[in-house]
Design a protein around this motif. Structure first.
Motif, PDB file in Angstrom:
ATOM      1  N   ILE A 204       0.836  -1.205   0.000  1.00 42.92           N
ATOM      2  CA  ILE A 204       0.000   0.000   0.000  1.00 42.92           C
ATOM      3  C   ILE A 204       0.866   1.248   0.000  1.00 42.92           C
ATOM      4  CG2 ILE A 204      -1.723   1.317   1.286  1.00 42.92           C
ATOM      5  CD1 ILE A 204      -2.856  -1.326   2.293  1.00 42.92           C
ATOM      6  N   SER A 205       1.894   1.234   0.828  1.00 42.63           N
ATOM      7  CA  SER A 205       2.781   2.395   0.911  1.00 42.63           C
ATOM      8  C   SER A 205       3.593   2.584  -0.365  1.00 42.63           C
ATOM      9  CB  SER A 205       3.723   2.259   2.115  1.00 42.63           C
ATOM     10  OG  SER A 205       4.512   1.093   1.989  1.00 42.63           O
ATOM     11  N   SER A 206       3.774   1.509  -1.124  1.00 43.91           N
ATOM     12  CA  SER A 206       4.552   1.614  -2.359  1.00 43.91           C
ATOM     13  C   SER A 206       3.666   1.737  -3.596  1.00 43.91           C
ATOM     14  CB  SER A 206       5.454   0.366  -2.508  1.00 43.91           C
ATOM     15  OG  SER A 206       4.658  -0.802  -2.641  1.00 43.91           O
ATOM     16  N   TYR A 207       2.362   1.943  -3.374  1.00 45.28           N
ATOM     17  CA  TYR A 207       1.437   1.982  -4.505  1.00 45.28           C
ATOM     18  C   TYR A 207       1.671   3.201  -5.394  1.00 45.28           C
ATOM     19  CZ  TYR A 207      -2.811   2.336  -7.229  1.00 45.28           C
ATOM     20  OH  TYR A 207      -3.703   2.463  -8.265  1.00 45.28           O
ATOM     21  N   HIS A 208       1.922   4.351  -4.780  1.00 47.40           N
ATOM     22  CA  HIS A 208       2.103   5.574  -5.565  1.00 47.40           C
ATOM     23  C   HIS A 208       3.388   5.485  -6.384  1.00 47.40           C
ATOM     24  CE1 HIS A 208      -1.290   7.596  -3.771  1.00 47.40           C
ATOM     25  NE2 HIS A 208      -0.830   7.318  -2.566  1.00 47.40           N
ATOM     26  N   LYS A 209       3.278   5.891  -7.638  1.00 47.97           N
ATOM     27  CA  LYS A 209       4.431   5.880  -8.533  1.00 47.97           C
ATOM     28  C   LYS A 209       4.495   7.176  -9.320  1.00 47.97           C
ATOM     29  CE  LYS A 209       5.141   0.925  -9.285  1.00 47.97           C
ATOM     30  NZ  LYS A 209       5.296  -0.132 -10.301  1.00 47.97           N
ATOM     31  N   ASP A 229      -4.092   7.473 -11.595  1.00 49.32           N
ATOM     32  CA  ASP A 229      -4.657   7.140 -10.287  1.00 49.32           C
ATOM     33  C   ASP A 229      -3.580   6.805  -9.259  1.00 49.32           C
ATOM     34  OD1 ASP A 229      -6.986   6.647  -8.624  1.00 49.32           O
ATOM     35  OD2 ASP A 229      -6.457   4.532  -8.724  1.00 49.32           O
ATOM     36  N   ARG A 230      -2.393   6.463  -9.731  1.00 50.57           N
ATOM     37  CA  ARG A 230      -1.302   6.100  -8.816  1.00 50.57           C
ATOM     38  C   ARG A 230      -0.428   7.304  -8.450  1.00 50.57           C
ATOM     39  NH1 ARG A 230       1.147   0.254 -10.392  1.00 50.57           N
ATOM     40  NH2 ARG A 230       1.909   0.542  -8.277  1.00 50.57           N
ATOM     41  N   MET A 231      -0.797   8.468  -8.956  1.00 56.89           N
ATOM     42  CA  MET A 231      -0.007   9.670  -8.688  1.00 56.89           C
ATOM     43  C   MET A 231      -0.246  10.179  -7.274  1.00 56.89           C
ATOM     44  SD  MET A 231      -0.177  13.400 -10.600  1.00 56.89           S
ATOM     45  CE  MET A 231       0.799  12.946 -12.034  1.00 56.89           C
ATOM     46  N   GLU A 232       0.813  10.661  -6.668  1.00 57.00           N
ATOM     47  CA  GLU A 232       0.720  11.432  -5.430  1.00 57.00           C
ATOM     48  C   GLU A 232       1.128  12.855  -5.813  1.00 57.00           C
ATOM     49  OE1 GLU A 232       1.653  10.717  -0.733  1.00 57.00           O
ATOM     50  OE2 GLU A 232       2.996   9.841  -2.218  1.00 57.00           O
ATOM     51  N   ALA A 236       5.823  19.334  -8.975  1.00 59.53           N
ATOM     52  CA  ALA A 236       6.648  18.790 -10.055  1.00 59.53           C
ATOM     53  C   ALA A 236       5.813  18.074 -11.118  1.00 59.53           C
ATOM     54  CB  ALA A 236       7.687  17.836  -9.472  1.00 59.53           C
ATOM     55  N   ASP A 237       4.572  17.714 -10.773  1.00 56.17           N
ATOM     56  CA  ASP A 237       3.717  16.967 -11.699  1.00 56.17           C
ATOM     57  C   ASP A 237       2.854  17.869 -12.575  1.00 56.17           C
ATOM     58  OD1 ASP A 237       4.356  14.256 -10.806  1.00 56.17           O
ATOM     59  OD2 ASP A 237       3.372  14.824  -8.938  1.00 56.17           O
ATOM     60  N   LEU A 238       3.018  19.173 -12.475  1.00 52.84           N
ATOM     61  CA  LEU A 238       2.158  20.078 -13.233  1.00 52.84           C
ATOM     62  C   LEU A 238       2.202  19.830 -14.747  1.00 52.84           C
ATOM     63  CD1 LEU A 238       2.524  23.445 -11.277  1.00 52.84           C
ATOM     64  CD2 LEU A 238       0.606  21.838 -11.283  1.00 52.84           C
ATOM     65  N   TYR A 259      -6.641  16.481  -8.723  1.00 50.59           N
ATOM     66  CA  TYR A 259      -5.253  16.475  -8.228  1.00 50.59           C
ATOM     67  C   TYR A 259      -4.691  17.898  -8.149  1.00 50.59           C
ATOM     68  CZ  TYR A 259      -4.580  11.381  -8.481  1.00 50.59           C
ATOM     69  OH  TYR A 259      -4.629  10.035  -8.272  1.00 50.59           O
ATOM     70  N   LEU A 260      -5.024  18.721  -9.134  1.00 51.41           N
ATOM     71  CA  LEU A 260      -4.555  20.107  -9.108  1.00 51.41           C
ATOM     72  C   LEU A 260      -5.044  20.820  -7.848  1.00 51.41           C
ATOM     73  CD1 LEU A 260      -5.088  21.000 -12.862  1.00 51.41           C
ATOM     74  CD2 LEU A 260      -2.885  21.048 -11.668  1.00 51.41           C
ATOM     75  N   GLY A 261      -6.261  20.495  -7.450  1.00 57.55           N
ATOM     76  CA  GLY A 261      -6.809  21.106  -6.254  1.00 57.55           C
ATOM     77  C   GLY A 261      -6.127  20.658  -4.974  1.00 57.55           C
ATOM     78  N   MET A 262      -5.375  19.563  -5.047  1.00 60.26           N
ATOM     79  CA  MET A 262      -4.657  19.062  -3.878  1.00 60.26           C
ATOM     80  C   MET A 262      -3.288  19.730  -3.706  1.00 60.26           C
ATOM     81  SD  MET A 262      -5.597  15.027  -4.473  1.00 60.26           S
ATOM     82  CE  MET A 262      -4.469  14.425  -3.206  1.00 60.26           C
TER      83      MET A 262
END
Length: 382
Positions: A204-209, A229-232, A236-238, A259-262
């Motif tokens: 679970i902790s390694s799910y984000h990529k 969906d796997r993005m945190e 830098a992700d803009l 995601y932008l709102g986060m």
């Protein structure tokens, strides 16, 4: 007890009613229409007799009133005033009904049923109608395999509320099922089954990529959605999120907007402005929610423009933003918005104008002005 003022809340289905009587410290009351109200205070029982009143939360010196989305505030608030009375006006306000109350904001609540992180089914409700949607067979197979590790799988099931969606229940339910199917591939389900059996949550902790531009070039939208969906999300992700905003699939664009709102940074604003002009209503509505939640005053011009959006909820979000953050530059647009066909938009616009022109104290009496206008309009029709 008398009403001092009525204020909006972050939901078009809830109003904060400020009253001139206070509860004792630490005392609260929370009621729903389905509760046994026999021992509730008389005014609570009377409020629930008003068609459309769905929930009441009483704390300190205010009442949070929740309505059925299918019943307009214009039908409810005059009757609330009759029950509680008004500190501004002793005469009761006659109930009226001159709008098509079948037209709701279109906001629906989505719930996902999980067993140890494994999705089981989707529930969508608009506060009046509820419908459940099944997932593909592989999800139930995963649940059955994982349930061997549980003494009582049925008791462990949980309904988890998701972010609100907008649209018809059937359409929203189908979209959510589509998105869950895309984001939970066989590998992810396998990992969840292993977690259920071993309680090892390392996966679970390694799910984000890290999501790359190339991942969004996949010809299958489900693969693009699953990758996103796997993005945190971070600043830098803009560039990746900007690319996702141009995706042909609205679900991908909506997720990118959320995601932008986060990302609580002003650098997201140009991208949210872009989403605010998206062809899909649910993307524009999500962008409006994000801009409202972030609350950056730099978004005032964009929200002024959004007062003319085709979606009533986008217009409502824009008016609420200007009520909270607007300045003199918004006055002309707000003066136009006081003629909006939607009661909540008109109320928000008038409260925003009162605050901008006359200060914080002036906005509180707008509810009384609005209900008086409703009465006068109704008498004029007689």
């Amino acid at each position: 007890m008398q009403i001092i003022s009525i204020e909006p809340t972050p939901s078009p289905y809830s109003m904060k009613i400020n009253v001139n009587e206070q509860l004792q410290d630490g005392e609260t009351f929370n009621y729903t229409l389905q509760d046994d109200l026999q021992d509730a205070p008389a005014y609570i029982q009377q409020l629930f007799q008003i068609n459309g009143v769905k929930g009441i939360y009483r704390v300190v010196d205010f009442i949070a009133l929740e309505r059925n989305p299918r019943v307009a505030w214009e039908d409810i608030l005059p009757k609330v005033s009759e029950v509680l009375g008004s500190a501004e006006e002793n005469n009761a306000i006659s109930p009226t009904s001159f709008l098509n109350t079948d037209e709701a904001f279109g906001e629906v609540q989505v719930y996902l049923q999980l067993f140890r992180y494994i999705p089981m089914q989707v529930k969508v409700t608009d506060g009046n109608t509820e419908k459940r949607f099944g997932l593909p067979e592989r999800f139930m197979d995963a649940v059955m395999e994982a349930s061997t590790a549980s003494d009582n799988m049925l008791e462990e099931r949980k309904w988890i509320e998701q972010n609100p969606r907008y649209g018809e229940i059937e359409t929203v339910g189908e979209e959510v099922v589509e998105e869950i199917t895309a984001s939970y591939d066989e590998k992810r389900l396998h990992n969840l089954i292993q977690y259920a059996k071993t309680n090892d949550a390392s996966f679970i902790s390694s799910y984000h990529k890290k999501v790359t531009m190339e991942m969004l070039d996949h010809p299958n939208w489900k693969e693009r959605y699953a990758a996103l969906d796997r993005m945190e999300p971070s600043k830098a992700d803009l560039p990746v999120l900007n690319k996702a905003l141009a995706d042909e699939k609205a679900s991908v664009r909506r997720l990118a907007t959320a995601y932008l709102g986060m990302i609580e940074n002003k650098e997201v604003l140009p991208y949210l402005y872009k989403a605010l002009k998206d062809k899909a209503v649910n993307v524009r509505r999500t962008a409006g929610d994000c801009l409202s939640d972030l609350g950056f005053s730099e978004a005032i011009p964009a929200m002024i423009e959004a007062l003319k959006d085709k979606s009533r909820l986008v217009r409502w979000r824009a008016a609420m933003f200007l009520y909270e953050r607007g300045d003199e530059t918004a006055i002309e647009a707000l003066e136009d918005a006081v003629n909006d066909p939607e009661f909540e938009v008109r109320m928000q616009a008038k409260m925003a104008l009162a605050r901008i022109k006359d200060g914080e104290e002036a906005k509180g009496s707008i509810w009384s002005q609005m209900t008086k206008a409703v009465k006068e309009k109704n008498l004029g029709r007689g």
